[in-house]
Write a protein that holds these residues in place. Structure first.
Motif, PDB file in Angstrom:
ATOM      1  N   ALA A  68      28.701  30.990  70.943  1.00 30.09           N
ATOM      2  CA  ALA A  68      28.459  30.380  69.633  1.00 30.09           C
ATOM      3  C   ALA A  68      29.675  30.557  68.731  1.00 30.09           C
ATOM      4  O   ALA A  68      30.094  29.620  68.031  1.00 30.09           O
ATOM      5  N   ALA A  69      30.266  31.751  68.739  1.00 33.26           N
ATOM      6  CA  ALA A  69      31.453  32.000  67.928  1.00 33.26           C
ATOM      7  C   ALA A  69      32.631  31.159  68.402  1.00 33.26           C
ATOM      8  O   ALA A  69      33.372  30.584  67.597  1.00 33.26           O
ATOM      9  N   LEU A  70      32.804  31.076  69.720  1.00 33.02           N
ATOM     10  CA  LEU A  70      33.898  30.276  70.259  1.00 33.02           C
ATOM     11  C   LEU A  70      33.747  28.813  69.860  1.00 33.02           C
ATOM     12  O   LEU A  70      34.722  28.161  69.453  1.00 33.02           O
ATOM     13  N   ASN A  71      32.539  28.300  69.968  1.00 34.76           N
ATOM     14  CA  ASN A  71      32.308  26.895  69.611  1.00 34.76           C
ATOM     15  C   ASN A  71      32.560  26.639  68.131  1.00 34.76           C
ATOM     16  O   ASN A  71      33.066  25.573  67.750  1.00 34.76           O
ATOM     17  N   LYS A  72      32.208  27.621  67.286  1.00 33.99           N
ATOM     18  CA  LYS A  72      32.492  27.489  65.856  1.00 33.99           C
ATOM     19  C   LYS A  72      34.003  27.455  65.604  1.00 33.99           C
ATOM     20  O   LYS A  72      34.497  26.680  64.782  1.00 33.99           O
ATOM     21  N   LEU A  73      34.741  28.304  66.311  1.00 39.48           N
ATOM     22  CA  LEU A  73      36.197  28.303  66.165  1.00 39.48           C
ATOM     23  C   LEU A  73      36.794  26.991  66.643  1.00 39.48           C
ATOM     24  O   LEU A  73      37.719  26.447  66.020  1.00 39.48           O
ATOM     25  N   ARG A  74      36.279  26.479  67.751  1.00 43.60           N
ATOM     26  CA  ARG A  74      36.742  25.177  68.240  1.00 43.60           C
ATOM     27  C   ARG A  74      36.496  24.081  67.209  1.00 43.60           C
ATOM     28  O   ARG A  74      37.349  23.238  66.945  1.00 43.60           O
ATOM     29  N   GLU A  75      35.294  24.106  66.645  1.00 44.85           N
ATOM     30  CA  GLU A  75      34.917  23.096  65.655  1.00 44.85           C
ATOM     31  C   GLU A  75      35.788  23.191  64.413  1.00 44.85           C
ATOM     32  O   GLU A  75      36.233  22.178  63.868  1.00 44.85           O
ATOM     33  N   LYS A  76      36.065  24.423  63.989  1.00 47.92           N
ATOM     34  CA  LYS A  76      36.839  24.621  62.758  1.00 47.92           C
ATOM     35  C   LYS A  76      38.304  24.261  62.945  1.00 47.92           C
ATOM     36  O   LYS A  76      38.931  23.675  62.047  1.00 47.92           O
ATOM     37  N   THR A  77      38.869  24.604  64.094  1.00 45.99           N
ATOM     38  CA  THR A  77      40.307  24.394  64.310  1.00 45.99           C
ATOM     39  C   THR A  77      40.633  23.053  64.960  1.00 45.99           C
ATOM     40  O   THR A  77      41.790  22.653  64.994  1.00 45.99           O
ATOM     41  N   LYS A  78      39.621  22.397  65.510  1.00 45.37           N
ATOM     42  CA  LYS A  78      39.797  21.158  66.298  1.00 45.37           C
ATOM     43  C   LYS A  78      40.456  21.457  67.653  1.00 45.37           C
ATOM     44  O   LYS A  78      39.946  21.072  68.698  1.00 45.37           O
ATOM     45  N   THR A  79      41.598  22.129  67.628  1.00 43.46           N
ATOM     46  CA  THR A  79      42.230  22.612  68.865  1.00 43.46           C
ATOM     47  C   THR A  79      42.562  24.083  68.655  1.00 43.46           C
ATOM     48  O   THR A  79      43.331  24.427  67.751  1.00 43.46           O
ATOM     49  N   LEU A  80      41.966  24.952  69.462  1.00 42.39           N
ATOM     50  CA  LEU A  80      42.121  26.387  69.255  1.00 42.39           C
ATOM     51  C   LEU A  80      43.425  26.869  69.873  1.00 42.39           C
ATOM     52  O   LEU A  80      43.549  27.017  71.089  1.00 42.39           O
ATOM     53  N   LEU A  88      43.225  30.330  59.614  1.00 46.14           N
ATOM     54  CA  LEU A  88      41.887  30.667  59.122  1.00 46.14           C
ATOM     55  C   LEU A  88      41.923  31.960  58.313  1.00 46.14           C
ATOM     56  O   LEU A  88      42.498  32.958  58.736  1.00 46.14           O
ATOM     57  N   ASN A  89      41.267  31.949  57.144  1.00 46.09           N
ATOM     58  CA  ASN A  89      41.178  33.167  56.346  1.00 46.09           C
ATOM     59  C   ASN A  89      39.942  33.975  56.747  1.00 46.09           C
ATOM     60  O   ASN A  89      39.166  33.561  57.613  1.00 46.09           O
ATOM     61  N   ASP A  90      39.760  35.126  56.094  1.00 46.13           N
ATOM     62  CA  ASP A  90      38.659  36.010  56.467  1.00 46.13           C
ATOM     63  C   ASP A  90      37.307  35.327  56.310  1.00 46.13           C
ATOM     64  O   ASP A  90      36.412  35.490  57.149  1.00 46.13           O
ATOM     65  N   GLU A  91      37.136  34.592  55.236  1.00 46.92           N
ATOM     66  CA  GLU A  91      35.855  33.911  54.986  1.00 46.92           C
ATOM     67  C   GLU A  91      35.573  32.874  56.067  1.00 46.92           C
ATOM     68  O   GLU A  91      34.438  32.755  56.551  1.00 46.92           O
ATOM     69  N   GLU A  92      36.602  32.137  56.460  1.00 44.24           N
ATOM     70  CA  GLU A  92      36.423  31.134  57.508  1.00 44.24           C
ATOM     71  C   GLU A  92      36.121  31.787  58.850  1.00 44.24           C
ATOM     72  O   GLU A  92      35.325  31.274  59.646  1.00 44.24           O
ATOM     73  N   LYS A 102      37.089  41.909  65.123  1.00 44.36           N
ATOM     74  CA  LYS A 102      37.532  40.955  66.145  1.00 44.36           C
ATOM     75  C   LYS A 102      38.497  39.930  65.570  1.00 44.36           C
ATOM     76  O   LYS A 102      39.388  39.449  66.284  1.00 44.36           O
ATOM     77  N   ALA A 103      38.348  39.594  64.302  1.00 33.84           N
ATOM     78  CA  ALA A 103      39.321  38.697  63.664  1.00 33.84           C
ATOM     79  C   ALA A 103      40.709  39.316  63.714  1.00 33.84           C
ATOM     80  O   ALA A 103      41.704  38.623  63.978  1.00 33.84           O
ATOM     81  N   ALA A 104      40.787  40.626  63.474  1.00 29.83           N
ATOM     82  CA  ALA A 104      42.076  41.322  63.550  1.00 29.83           C
ATOM     83  C   ALA A 104      42.633  41.282  64.974  1.00 29.83           C
ATOM     84  O   ALA A 104      43.841  41.072  65.176  1.00 29.83           O
ATOM     85  N   TYR A 105      41.756  41.460  65.960  1.00 27.66           N
ATOM     86  CA  TYR A 105      42.196  41.400  67.353  1.00 27.66           C
ATOM     87  C   TYR A 105      42.752  40.011  67.681  1.00 27.66           C
ATOM     88  O   TYR A 105      43.800  39.881  68.336  1.00 27.66           O
ATOM     89  N   LEU A 106      42.017  38.983  67.271  1.00 30.79           N
ATOM     90  CA  LEU A 106      42.431  37.608  67.592  1.00 30.79           C
ATOM     91  C   LEU A 106      43.744  37.249  66.901  1.00 30.79           C
ATOM     92  O   LEU A 106      44.601  36.584  67.490  1.00 30.79           O
ATOM     93  N   ARG A 107      43.906  37.693  65.668  1.00 35.92           N
ATOM     94  CA  ARG A 107      45.160  37.419  64.960  1.00 35.92           C
ATOM     95  C   ARG A 107      46.326  38.157  65.616  1.00 35.92           C
ATOM     96  O   ARG A 107      47.425  37.614  65.725  1.00 35.92           O
ATOM     97  N   GLY A 108      46.081  39.377  66.059  1.00 36.35           N
ATOM     98  CA  GLY A 108      47.144  40.112  66.742  1.00 36.35           C
ATOM     99  C   GLY A 108      47.571  39.419  68.023  1.00 36.35           C
ATOM    100  O   GLY A 108      48.776  39.323  68.320  1.00 36.35           O
ATOM    101  N   LEU A 109      46.608  38.942  68.781  1.00 35.19           N
ATOM    102  CA  LEU A 109      46.918  38.191  70.004  1.00 35.19           C
ATOM    103  C   LEU A 109      47.678  36.920  69.671  1.00 35.19           C
ATOM    104  O   LEU A 109      48.687  36.595  70.316  1.00 35.19           O
ATOM    105  N   ALA A 110      47.201  36.197  68.657  1.00 31.78           N
ATOM    106  CA  ALA A 110      47.846  34.942  68.271  1.00 31.78           C
ATOM    107  C   ALA A 110      49.297  35.164  67.858  1.00 31.78           C
ATOM    108  O   ALA A 110      50.201  34.421  68.257  1.00 31.78           O
ATOM    109  N   LEU A 111      49.547  36.203  67.071  1.00 33.54           N
ATOM    110  CA  LEU A 111      50.912  36.496  66.629  1.00 33.54           C
ATOM    111  C   LEU A 111      51.802  36.878  67.809  1.00 33.54           C
ATOM    112  O   LEU A 111      52.964  36.468  67.875  1.00 33.54           O
ATOM    113  N   SER A 112      51.264  37.639  68.746  1.00 31.16           N
ATOM    114  CA  SER A 112      52.034  38.056  69.913  1.00 31.16           C
ATOM    115  C   SER A 112      52.440  36.853  70.760  1.00 31.16           C
ATOM    116  O   SER A 112      53.561  36.799  71.291  1.00 31.16           O
TER     117      SER A 112
END
Length: 219
Positions: A68-80, A88-92, A102-112
Motif C-alpha cells: 500500500a505504501a509503495l503504491n502510494k509512492l508510485r501514485e505520488k511520484t508518477k515514476t519512483l 517529497l517532504n515529510d508530510e507527503e 523509513k522516510a529517512a532510510y529511503l532518502r539516504g538510499l536515494a542520495l547514495s
C-alpha cells in the motif's frame, strides 16, 4: 583427472527446476513438498531503486501494508526514482504511509544512488561479500534486506535469510521441530548448500500453501 563442473552461482528459468530436483534428492522433506504442491514460483524482482524501496518498506510490517505504501509512492511520484522521491517532504511521505524512520532510510538510499556512492548496475558482477559490504553501510539496510536483495534481485543461489520468520517457521514446521532455535535451523539449512536460496523458496512455497496465503513472503 576429471575436473569437477563449476557450480552455478545464480539460478534462472533454465536451471531452477533442476536445482529443485537436486534438493529433493538431498532431502526427503523437500521432496515431499514438491510432490504435494509442485515446484515453487521462481520469485524475482528487477534491479531497481523501486525494488529496494519496496524491500525497505516491507521491514517489520505486513506485506499488504508495504505494498500500500509503495503504491502510494508510485501514485505520488508518477515514476519512483531517487530524484522524484527526494522531492517529497515529510508530510507527503506520511500521506504515503511512510514512517519518519523509513522516510529517512529511503532518502539516504536515494542520495547514495543520486551521488554515485551506490551503483546497482555493478552489483550483479560483484561477489556477495562486496555487495553486502556496500549495502550494509546504508542506514536502514540490514542483513535481512540484503538477503532478500540477493535472493530475488541478483538471484544468488546459496542464501538463507535467518531474519525471515516465514523461512524459519516454515523450516521448523517442515522438520516437525517447533521448539528449534535459530542455530538449529541454521544447522538444518547447511545440509542444503550450495542451493539454500532455492531450498528457501521451496520452504516458502510449503508455508504459503499450508497457510493459504496467496502471495510470496517478501512481495
Amino acid at each position: 583427472m576429471e575436473l569437477t563442473p563449476e557450480l552455478p552461482t545464480t539460478f534462472n528459468q533454465e536451471n531452477f527446476h533442476e536445482i529443485c530436483d537436486q534438493l529433493a534428492e538431498m532431502d526427503a522433506d523437500l521432496k515431499s513438498v514438491l510432490e504435494k504442491y509442485g515446484y515453487p514460483p521462481m520469485w524475482t524482482r528487477p534491479n531497481t531503486f523501486e525494488t529496494l524501496v519496496h524491500i525497505i518498506l516491507e521491514q517489520q510490517v505486513s506485506l499488504a501494508s508495504a505494498l500500500a505504501a509503495l503504491n502510494k509512492l508510485r501514485e505520488k511520484t508518477k515514476t519512483l526514482t531517487p530524484e522524484t522521491l527526494l522531492l517529497l517532504n515529510d508530510e507527503e511521505m506520511r500521506a504515503c504511509y511512510v514512517s519518519r524512520q523509513k522516510a529517512a532510510y529511503l532518502r539516504g538510499l536515494a542520495l547514495s544512488l543520486q551521488n554515485g556512492e551506490t551503483d546497482l548496475t555493478l552489483f550483479p558482477s560483484l561477489p556477495d561479500e562486496k555487495v553486502r559490504e556496500k549495502l550494509i553501510r546504508l542506514k536502514g539496510i540490514g542483513h535481512w534486506t540484503i538477503d532478500v536483495y540477493f535472493m530475488f534481485v541478483l538471484q544468488r543461489i546459496d542464501i538463507f535469510p535467518l531474519g525471515d520468520l516465514a523461512a524459519i517457521n516454515g523450516t521448523k514446521r517442515l522438520k516437525n521441530l517447533p521448539a528449534a532455535t535459530k542455530e538449529e535451523v541454521l544447522e538444518i539449512t547447511n545440509h542444503w548448500k550450495p542451493f539454500r536460496t532455492v531450498a528457501c523458496m521451496i520452504i516458502w512455497h510449503f508455508y504459503l500453501s499450508r497457510t493459504g496465503v496467496a502471495a510470496a513472503p517478501v512481495f
